[in-house]
Write a protein that holds these residues in place. Structure first.
Motif, PDB file in Angstrom:
ATOM      1  N   ALA A 341      10.782 -19.722  56.584  1.00 16.36           N
ATOM      2  CA  ALA A 341       9.748 -18.981  55.864  1.00 16.36           C
ATOM      3  C   ALA A 341      10.139 -18.783  54.408  1.00 16.36           C
ATOM      4  CB  ALA A 341       9.503 -17.636  56.538  1.00 16.36           C
ATOM      5  N   GLU A 342      11.402 -18.443  54.166  1.00 20.00           N
ATOM      6  CA  GLU A 342      11.843 -18.258  52.785  1.00 20.00           C
ATOM      7  C   GLU A 342      11.707 -19.556  51.996  1.00 20.00           C
ATOM      8  OE1 GLU A 342      15.832 -17.002  50.231  1.00 20.00           O
ATOM      9  OE2 GLU A 342      15.523 -16.162  52.252  1.00 20.00           O
ATOM     10  N   ARG A 343      12.004 -20.669  52.646  1.00 13.54           N
ATOM     11  CA  ARG A 343      11.860 -21.968  51.975  1.00 13.54           C
ATOM     12  C   ARG A 343      10.394 -22.202  51.596  1.00 13.54           C
ATOM     13  NH1 ARG A 343      14.122 -27.238  51.547  1.00 13.54           N
ATOM     14  NH2 ARG A 343      12.643 -28.350  50.220  1.00 13.54           N
ATOM     15  N   MET A 344       9.480 -21.853  52.489  1.00 17.88           N
ATOM     16  CA  MET A 344       8.050 -22.009  52.194  1.00 17.88           C
ATOM     17  C   MET A 344       7.653 -21.167  50.981  1.00 17.88           C
ATOM     18  SD  MET A 344       4.774 -21.036  54.614  1.00 17.88           S
ATOM     19  CE  MET A 344       5.228 -19.280  54.639  1.00 17.88           C
ATOM     20  N   PHE A 345       8.093 -19.905  50.971  1.00 22.38           N
ATOM     21  CA  PHE A 345       7.749 -19.036  49.849  1.00 22.38           C
ATOM     22  C   PHE A 345       8.344 -19.558  48.542  1.00 22.38           C
ATOM     23  CE2 PHE A 345       7.541 -15.527  53.209  1.00 22.38           C
ATOM     24  CZ  PHE A 345       6.156 -15.539  53.254  1.00 22.38           C
ATOM     25  N   ARG A 346       9.616 -19.962  48.586  1.00 22.57           N
ATOM     26  CA  ARG A 346      10.258 -20.457  47.368  1.00 22.57           C
ATOM     27  C   ARG A 346       9.617 -21.763  46.891  1.00 22.57           C
ATOM     28  NH1 ARG A 346      14.701 -17.903  45.589  1.00 22.57           N
ATOM     29  NH2 ARG A 346      15.747 -16.404  46.983  1.00 22.57           N
ATOM     30  N   GLU A 347       9.233 -22.614  47.827  1.00 23.01           N
ATOM     31  CA  GLU A 347       8.568 -23.872  47.472  1.00 23.01           C
ATOM     32  C   GLU A 347       7.287 -23.597  46.688  1.00 23.01           C
ATOM     33  OE1 GLU A 347       8.044 -27.993  47.281  1.00 23.01           O
ATOM     34  OE2 GLU A 347       9.753 -26.916  48.143  1.00 23.01           O
ATOM     35  N   SER A 348       6.577 -22.528  47.076  1.00 26.25           N
ATOM     36  CA  SER A 348       5.311 -22.206  46.401  1.00 26.25           C
ATOM     37  C   SER A 348       5.526 -21.697  44.979  1.00 26.25           C
ATOM     38  CB  SER A 348       4.553 -21.146  47.209  1.00 26.25           C
ATOM     39  OG  SER A 348       5.171 -19.873  47.106  1.00 26.25           O
ATOM     40  N   GLN A 349       6.771 -21.348  44.641  1.00 25.99           N
ATOM     41  CA  GLN A 349       7.068 -20.762  43.330  1.00 25.99           C
ATOM     42  C   GLN A 349       7.695 -21.752  42.351  1.00 25.99           C
ATOM     43  OE1 GLN A 349       6.431 -17.200  42.641  1.00 25.99           O
ATOM     44  NE2 GLN A 349       5.156 -17.785  44.389  1.00 25.99           N
ATOM     45  N   ARG A 350       7.870 -22.980  42.775  1.00 29.43           N
ATOM     46  CA  ARG A 350       8.605 -23.942  41.946  1.00 29.43           C
ATOM     47  C   ARG A 350       7.963 -24.144  40.582  1.00 29.43           C
ATOM     48  NH1 ARG A 350       8.938 -29.286  44.944  1.00 29.43           N
ATOM     49  NH2 ARG A 350       9.998 -29.901  43.040  1.00 29.43           N
ATOM     50  N   LYS A 351       6.639 -24.107  40.550  1.00 30.81           N
ATOM     51  CA  LYS A 351       5.933 -24.305  39.287  1.00 30.81           C
ATOM     52  C   LYS A 351       4.940 -23.171  39.095  1.00 30.81           C
ATOM     53  CE  LYS A 351       6.225 -29.367  39.537  1.00 30.81           C
ATOM     54  NZ  LYS A 351       5.443 -30.631  39.592  1.00 30.81           N
ATOM     55  N   PRO A 352       4.744 -22.754  37.852  1.00 30.86           N
ATOM     56  CA  PRO A 352       3.723 -21.723  37.593  1.00 30.86           C
ATOM     57  C   PRO A 352       2.324 -22.310  37.770  1.00 30.86           C
ATOM     58  CG  PRO A 352       4.634 -22.530  35.535  1.00 30.86           C
ATOM     59  CD  PRO A 352       5.445 -23.161  36.625  1.00 30.86           C
ATOM     60  N   LEU A 353       1.343 -21.441  37.900  1.00 34.46           N
ATOM     61  CA  LEU A 353      -0.030 -21.913  37.949  1.00 34.46           C
ATOM     62  C   LEU A 353      -0.411 -22.568  36.635  1.00 34.46           C
ATOM     63  CD1 LEU A 353      -1.855 -18.937  39.718  1.00 34.46           C
ATOM     64  CD2 LEU A 353      -1.382 -21.198  40.672  1.00 34.46           C
ATOM     65  N   SER A 354      -1.405 -23.436  36.684  1.00 34.83           N
ATOM     66  CA  SER A 354      -1.835 -24.170  35.493  1.00 34.83           C
ATOM     67  C   SER A 354      -2.413 -23.242  34.435  1.00 34.83           C
ATOM     68  CB  SER A 354      -2.879 -25.215  35.886  1.00 34.83           C
ATOM     69  OG  SER A 354      -2.360 -26.108  36.859  1.00 34.83           O
ATOM     70  N   PHE A 355      -2.344 -23.655  33.202  1.00 35.56           N
ATOM     71  CA  PHE A 355      -2.943 -22.978  32.055  1.00 35.56           C
ATOM     72  C   PHE A 355      -2.456 -21.532  31.894  1.00 35.56           C
ATOM     73  CE2 PHE A 355      -5.891 -26.285  33.391  1.00 35.56           C
ATOM     74  CZ  PHE A 355      -6.098 -26.971  32.208  1.00 35.56           C
ATOM     75  N   GLY A 356      -1.255 -21.279  32.358  1.00 35.06           N
ATOM     76  CA  GLY A 356      -0.655 -19.977  32.132  1.00 35.06           C
ATOM     77  C   GLY A 356      -1.184 -18.853  33.002  1.00 35.06           C
ATOM     78  N   ALA A 357      -2.015 -19.166  33.983  1.00 30.28           N
ATOM     79  CA  ALA A 357      -2.515 -18.108  34.870  1.00 30.28           C
ATOM     80  C   ALA A 357      -1.356 -17.521  35.667  1.00 30.28           C
ATOM     81  CB  ALA A 357      -3.569 -18.681  35.822  1.00 30.28           C
ATOM     82  N   ALA A 358      -1.426 -16.221  35.950  1.00 35.69           N
ATOM     83  CA  ALA A 358      -0.333 -15.535  36.638  1.00 35.69           C
ATOM     84  C   ALA A 358      -0.651 -15.332  38.108  1.00 35.69           C
ATOM     85  CB  ALA A 358      -0.082 -14.185  35.980  1.00 35.69           C
TER      86      ALA A 358
END
Length: 405
Positions: A341-358
């Motif tokens: 599960a931690e790997r899944m969460f960290r994988e989702s954080q590798r790149k920020p959202l496009s166009f600077g969205a938070a």
């Protein structure tokens, strides 16, 4: 027609139910894809109101809805209190094992730890009864199902929580939200199923077929088109579900091995989703009964996901978390042992959202120690993390009220 041609025709019918010819359907599909791309672009640059909304649910969510649904760590104590062991012999053997390996009792030992020890025997220690360990592990899984697969769990919840759940489901439907859940139970599934906006065969991510041994009679066949109708809200069940099952005898010629409990009664009426193990499917040609076993991933440390269905669901969940602008993680304690599960969460954080969205990640749990907060912030390093230390369903009431539901 056999069950597979019926399913195939039903899926085609679901696509053509609005009267489109095949060619028109192809053009409509292309147009729909273009619309989705435009929506994603608007979302990415912050134009319009399109927001990807995702809920991640842990055992604390279900326990908040109905305290009769215990947390995993309390399962053995609850099983002893309710007399759910298969026999006194099983109970005595398990007590002996827990005392020998943990110097503990049902009151103070963690279910997941015991299950993990029973299923993993890496060293051939002299005198170890591996066969008995497997039998005891099977007994633990039976206990898990007996405690959590309660068909009356919804009716036993308070009226206030049932009302809160209904409002939450309306919020999910309005936003085409995704639910990613570690739970096996059918609380969210059944509330969605009671609406006309979610359909089990298409609402769990990958399409799930009805059991091949079950051939609907003529009154049920018109329902197959609805059975495969598209669901915008998705419920991604990372560890399987009580209403999914595998046949004890594989159906000839069908490689798929996980099927969905058929959610209509012989009269064609919608019925609640049930644990599949309490259902027996009748082959109309032979008048034979075929048994199905519940399909779940057991709660053990170091889980391995080798089944293509579960692998597919975890991939979809990771992709959704990556794209989600607003994520609510409710009743999940972030155990350090759950590396997958931690790997899944960290994988989702590798790149920020496009166009600077938070990204906004909100963690909901009655009590969150500072050490866990720091760890969570380190996991969601590309998100704004907010903590709500309150009961899950009290939070849902707050959330839906803020959104005018």
């Amino acid at each position: 027609l056999g069950p597979r041609p019926l399913a195939s025709l039903a899926r085609t019918g679901a696509i053509l139910e609005y009267g489109r010819a095949p060619a028109a359907t192809a053009f409509w599909h292309i147009a729909a894809l273009r619309q989705r791309r435009v929506a994603r672009t608007l979302y990415a640059i912050g134009c319009g109101d399109f927001v990807m909304l995702t809920f991640v649910l842990g055992a604390g969510f279900s326990h908040s809805f109905n305290p009769d649904l215990p947390l995993t760590k309390d399962l053995l104590r609850i099983a002893e209190t309710r007399g759910l062991f298969q026999s006194d012999s099983y109970k005595e053997h398990l007590q002996s094992y827990i005392h020998e390996y943990f110097n503990g009792t049902f009151d103070d030992v963690n279910f997941e730890v015991v299950a993990t020890f029973l299923v993993n025997t890496p060293l051939p220690i002299e005198g170890e009864d591996v066969g008995q360990f497997r039998t005891l592990f099977g007994s633990l899984i039976s206990i898990l199902k007996s405690v959590l697969a309660d068909r009356n769990v919804f009716s036993k919840a308070t009226g206030q929580n049932r009302d809160r759940l209904r409002k939450c489901i309306n919020h999910l439907i309005f936003n085409n939200a995704y639910v990613i859940t570690f739970n096996y139970d059918l609380i969210v599934d059944n509330e969605l199923h009671s609406t006309d906006h979610w359909f089990p065969a298409t609402g769990y991510g990958p399409t799930l077929d009805f059991p091949p041994h079950f051939i609907p009679n003529s009154s049920l066949q018109p329902l197959l088109t609805k059975f495969y109708k598209k669901s915008n809200v998705q419920v991604l069940k990372l560890h399987g579900s009580f209403n999914w099952g595998t046949p004890h005898l594989p159906y000839p010629g069908i490689p798929q091995n996980v099927f969905l409990d058929f959610p209509y009664d012989p009269g064609g009426n919608k019925r609640p989703l049930d644990p599949i193990e309490v259902t027996r499917y009748l082959d109309a040609k032979s008048s034979s009964r075929f048994h199905y076993s519940t399909y779940i991933v057991p709660p053990i440390y170091g889980k391995r996901f080798e089944d293509p269905l579960i692998t597919d669901i975890w991939y979809r969940a990771t992709q959704r978390l990556t794209a989600s602008k607003s994520t609510y993680i409710i009743g999940y304690s972030f155990p350090e042992s759950d590396i997958t599960a931690e790997r899944m969460f960290r994988e989702s954080q590798r790149k920020p959202l496009s166009f600077g969205a938070a990204r906004q990640v909100t963690i909901v749990d009655p009590s969150i120690p500072d050490s866990r907060k720091e760890r969570i912030r380190s996991i969601f390093f590309n998100s704004n993390v907010q903590f709500e230390e309150m009961d899950a369903f009290a939070f849902l009431e707050k959330l839906t009220a803020a959104n005018g539901v």
